[in-house]
Scaffold this motif. Structure first.
Motif, PDB file in Angstrom:
ATOM      1  N   VAL A   5      75.075  79.746  -4.587  1.00 20.63           N
ATOM      2  CA  VAL A   5      74.966  78.482  -3.870  1.00 20.63           C
ATOM      3  C   VAL A   5      75.772  77.363  -4.522  1.00 20.63           C
ATOM      4  O   VAL A   5      75.695  76.219  -4.080  1.00 20.63           O
ATOM      5  N   GLN A   6      76.542  77.681  -5.541  1.00 22.62           N
ATOM      6  CA  GLN A   6      77.391  76.674  -6.169  1.00 22.62           C
ATOM      7  C   GLN A   6      78.854  77.048  -5.972  1.00 22.62           C
ATOM      8  O   GLN A   6      79.210  78.215  -5.909  1.00 22.62           O
TER       9      GLN A   6
ATOM     10  N   TYR B  36      77.912  74.057  -0.694  1.00 20.47           N
ATOM     11  CA  TYR B  36      76.508  74.115  -0.280  1.00 20.47           C
ATOM     12  C   TYR B  36      75.852  72.738  -0.307  1.00 20.47           C
ATOM     13  O   TYR B  36      75.151  72.360   0.628  1.00 20.47           O
ATOM     14  N   ARG B  37      76.076  71.982  -1.382  1.00 23.21           N
ATOM     15  CA  ARG B  37      75.435  70.661  -1.479  1.00 23.21           C
ATOM     16  C   ARG B  37      75.914  69.717  -0.386  1.00 23.21           C
ATOM     17  O   ARG B  37      75.112  69.005   0.216  1.00 23.21           O
TER      18      ARG B  37
ATOM     19  N   CYS C 133      74.373  70.663   2.751  1.00 18.60           N
ATOM     20  CA  CYS C 133      72.963  70.284   2.675  1.00 18.60           C
ATOM     21  C   CYS C 133      72.794  68.804   3.022  1.00 18.60           C
ATOM     22  O   CYS C 133      71.892  68.435   3.777  1.00 18.60           O
TER      23      CYS C 133
ATOM     24  N   MET D 144      73.712  78.417   5.766  1.00 21.24           N
ATOM     25  CA  MET D 144      75.129  78.366   5.436  1.00 21.24           C
ATOM     26  C   MET D 144      75.618  79.791   5.231  1.00 21.24           C
ATOM     27  O   MET D 144      75.207  80.473   4.297  1.00 21.24           O
TER      28      MET D 144
ATOM     29  N   ALA E 273      76.773  81.223   1.782  1.00 24.75           N
ATOM     30  CA  ALA E 273      75.780  81.228   0.699  1.00 24.75           C
ATOM     31  C   ALA E 273      75.006  82.543   0.716  1.00 24.75           C
ATOM     32  O   ALA E 273      74.738  83.103   1.775  1.00 24.75           O
TER      33      ALA E 273
END
Length: 101
Positions: free
Chosen positions: A20-21, A25-26, A29, A72, A75
């Motif tokens: 997730v990095q 992703y962020r 989000c 996502m 991810a």
């Protein structure tokens, strides 16, 4: 206002484990939370997970957690830890990305 008609406001701490990095992703989000009317923040953690504080109605938080788990396509979420935080908590005005912890 980020609550539904009943006025219930809940706060949840969420940890997302998996790939997730480094994949946006962020940012995705942040866009999804804002679209849903969920407030709080999201950040990377040094262990490779992503951590978020989510605040909103129970329905909106359930929708956001479902998205965090599988929304996502690039991810690979292995585990989603959700902890309900008890009041009193600060009320967030928006949703933002924080620096890595």
């Amino acid at each position: 206002m980020n609550t539904d008609d009943d006025g219930t406001l809940e706060t949840r701490l969420v940890r997302v484990h998996g790939r997730v990095q480094g994949i946006g992703y962020r940012e995705a989000c942040v866009r999804r939370a804002r679209a849903l009317g969920v407030t709080g923040w999201v950040r990377n953690r040094m262990d490779g997970s992503v951590e978020a504080i989510l605040q909103g109605s129970p329905e909106r938080l359930a929708t956001m957690c479902a998205w965090l788990s599988e929304g996502m396509s690039v991810a690979l979420v292995d585990e989603l830890e959700v902890t309900e935080m008890q009041p009193p908590r600060a009320r967030f005005d928006n949703f933002e990305r924080l620096p890595t912890l």
